[in-house]
Design a protein around this motif. Sequence first.
Motif, PDB file in Angstrom:
ATOM      1  N   GLY A  23      32.909 -18.632  27.645  1.00 12.31           N
ATOM      2  CA  GLY A  23      33.913 -17.717  28.177  1.00 12.31           C
ATOM      3  C   GLY A  23      34.542 -18.171  29.469  1.00 12.31           C
ATOM      4  N   PRO A  24      35.680 -17.543  29.818  1.00  5.24           N
ATOM      5  CA  PRO A  24      36.422 -17.954  31.017  1.00  5.24           C
ATOM      6  C   PRO A  24      35.708 -17.640  32.322  1.00  5.24           C
ATOM      7  CG  PRO A  24      37.403 -15.998  30.022  1.00  5.24           C
ATOM      8  CD  PRO A  24      36.378 -16.499  29.058  1.00  5.24           C
ATOM      9  N   ALA A  25      34.866 -16.595  32.324  1.00  7.30           N
ATOM     10  CA  ALA A  25      34.180 -16.230  33.568  1.00  7.30           C
ATOM     11  C   ALA A  25      33.273 -17.363  34.045  1.00  7.30           C
ATOM     12  CB  ALA A  25      33.373 -14.949  33.381  1.00  7.30           C
ATOM     13  N   LEU A  26      32.549 -17.971  33.095  1.00  9.97           N
ATOM     14  CA  LEU A  26      31.666 -19.075  33.455  1.00  9.97           C
ATOM     15  C   LEU A  26      32.480 -20.254  33.981  1.00  9.97           C
ATOM     16  CD1 LEU A  26      28.967 -20.557  33.540  1.00  9.97           C
ATOM     17  CD2 LEU A  26      29.339 -21.188  31.141  1.00  9.97           C
ATOM     18  N   ALA A  27      33.563 -20.582  33.283  1.00  6.33           N
ATOM     19  CA  ALA A  27      34.397 -21.702  33.705  1.00  6.33           C
ATOM     20  C   ALA A  27      34.972 -21.465  35.098  1.00  6.33           C
ATOM     21  CB  ALA A  27      35.526 -21.924  32.697  1.00  6.33           C
ATOM     22  N   ALA A  28      35.455 -20.245  35.332  1.00  5.96           N
ATOM     23  CA  ALA A  28      36.016 -19.912  36.643  1.00  5.96           C
ATOM     24  C   ALA A  28      34.946 -19.982  37.729  1.00  5.96           C
ATOM     25  CB  ALA A  28      36.643 -18.522  36.609  1.00  5.96           C
ATOM     26  N   GLY A  29      33.752 -19.479  37.418  1.00 10.14           N
ATOM     27  CA  GLY A  29      32.666 -19.502  38.385  1.00 10.14           C
ATOM     28  C   GLY A  29      32.249 -20.904  38.759  1.00 10.14           C
ATOM     29  N   VAL A  30      32.120 -21.777  37.768  1.00 11.02           N
ATOM     30  CA  VAL A  30      31.722 -23.159  38.027  1.00 11.02           C
ATOM     31  C   VAL A  30      32.797 -23.886  38.837  1.00 11.02           C
ATOM     32  CG1 VAL A  30      31.253 -25.396  36.953  1.00 11.02           C
ATOM     33  CG2 VAL A  30      30.234 -23.304  36.011  1.00 11.02           C
ATOM     34  N   LEU A  31      34.054 -23.679  38.465  1.00 11.61           N
ATOM     35  CA  LEU A  31      35.157 -24.321  39.182  1.00 11.61           C
ATOM     36  C   LEU A  31      35.192 -23.881  40.641  1.00 11.61           C
ATOM     37  CD1 LEU A  31      37.590 -26.192  38.916  1.00 11.61           C
ATOM     38  CD2 LEU A  31      38.974 -24.215  38.294  1.00 11.61           C
ATOM     39  N   LEU A  32      35.032 -22.578  40.868  1.00 11.84           N
ATOM     40  CA  LEU A  32      35.028 -22.062  42.236  1.00 11.84           C
ATOM     41  C   LEU A  32      33.845 -22.607  43.026  1.00 11.84           C
ATOM     42  CD1 LEU A  32      36.066 -18.315  41.834  1.00 11.84           C
ATOM     43  CD2 LEU A  32      37.242 -20.052  43.182  1.00 11.84           C
ATOM     44  N   LEU A 258      26.859 -15.006  45.472  1.00 12.66           N
ATOM     45  CA  LEU A 258      28.071 -14.184  45.565  1.00 12.66           C
ATOM     46  C   LEU A 258      28.902 -14.238  44.281  1.00 12.66           C
ATOM     47  CD1 LEU A 258      29.209 -14.991  49.228  1.00 12.66           C
ATOM     48  CD2 LEU A 258      28.125 -12.902  48.396  1.00 12.66           C
ATOM     49  N   LEU A 259      29.009 -15.422  43.688  1.00 10.71           N
ATOM     50  CA  LEU A 259      29.772 -15.564  42.454  1.00 10.71           C
ATOM     51  C   LEU A 259      29.105 -14.806  41.304  1.00 10.71           C
ATOM     52  CD1 LEU A 259      30.854 -19.328  42.544  1.00 10.71           C
ATOM     53  CD2 LEU A 259      32.315 -17.319  42.794  1.00 10.71           C
ATOM     54  N   ILE A 260      27.787 -14.844  41.241  1.00  9.59           N
ATOM     55  CA  ILE A 260      27.077 -14.107  40.193  1.00  9.59           C
ATOM     56  C   ILE A 260      27.305 -12.612  40.352  1.00  9.59           C
ATOM     57  CG2 ILE A 260      24.772 -13.477  39.340  1.00  9.59           C
ATOM     58  CD1 ILE A 260      23.915 -16.365  40.008  1.00  9.59           C
ATOM     59  N   ARG A 261      27.326 -12.141  41.590  1.00  9.13           N
ATOM     60  CA  ARG A 261      27.575 -10.724  41.848  1.00  9.13           C
ATOM     61  C   ARG A 261      28.999 -10.323  41.459  1.00  9.13           C
ATOM     62  NH1 ARG A 261      25.003  -7.094  45.107  1.00  9.13           N
ATOM     63  NH2 ARG A 261      23.691  -8.779  45.934  1.00  9.13           N
TER      64      ARG A 261
END
Length: 263
Positions: A23-32, A258-261
């Motif tokens: 999903g996009p959330a994981l991709a966005a989180g890793v990129l950030l 913070l990203l996980i939250r």
Amino acid sequence: ELLEVAVFLLGASVDLAALVRAGPALAAGVLLLVALGLTAAYGIARALGLPHTLALLVGCGNAICGNSAIAAVAPAIGAPREHVASAIAFTAVLGVVAVIGLPLLIVPLGYSERQFGVLVGLTVYAVPQVLAAALPVGVVAGQMATLVKLARVLLLGPVVLVAALTHAGRRADAPKLRWTQVVPWFVVGFALLAAARTMDWIDDDAAATVRTVSHQLTLLAMAALGLAVDLRTMRHVGPRVAATAAASLAALIVIAILLIRVL
């Protein structure tokens, strides 16, 4: 050369389809995380007086995949061997600290196995270390940690490419821009192996074997690197590199929490 081959072989561990399914959330989180982690580590290093190339090596190792990232970025930016050895030495020590310390956070943070797996995947450096930190907590944690970790590894190619582009004019041995500097052969190979893995041309057993070979080559090259290093030179930057690496890892863990939250 052995380090470059090791990075090339690491591409066989990346399954692009699995990353898309997450999903996009994981991709966005890793990129950030990679962007923020690299920026924070570089800023800390420069604030502590480390030279540009060493700061960049520590930042890339911290944000992506430890020694493999350092090995990949070093030739792209023309980093001195002493800088490579310093970055690898402290990254290796902190990798072990992360493996031992992260499981202690699962209770105070109140994380599920899945959330803990994400935390490990976002912060631990090497794939074997990811498994060592996550699998004792549970199978779900191990699977999630591996998936997130491979997503970070996937960003190694773009980071090396950007580093090569931005440093091509600075290298003393390369007054003119050449394609071999802009796109190093091992980055192209990394991408091709990742594509082959995604299309199932490389099965699980073969991928595991290639990953083991990559790990062994990295260890061998790290040991051999010591032959070209003057410890008297390392001693002058040692405390600052140690402080930078420790502060960078702490910043990475905070960013990951913070990203996980948020995500």
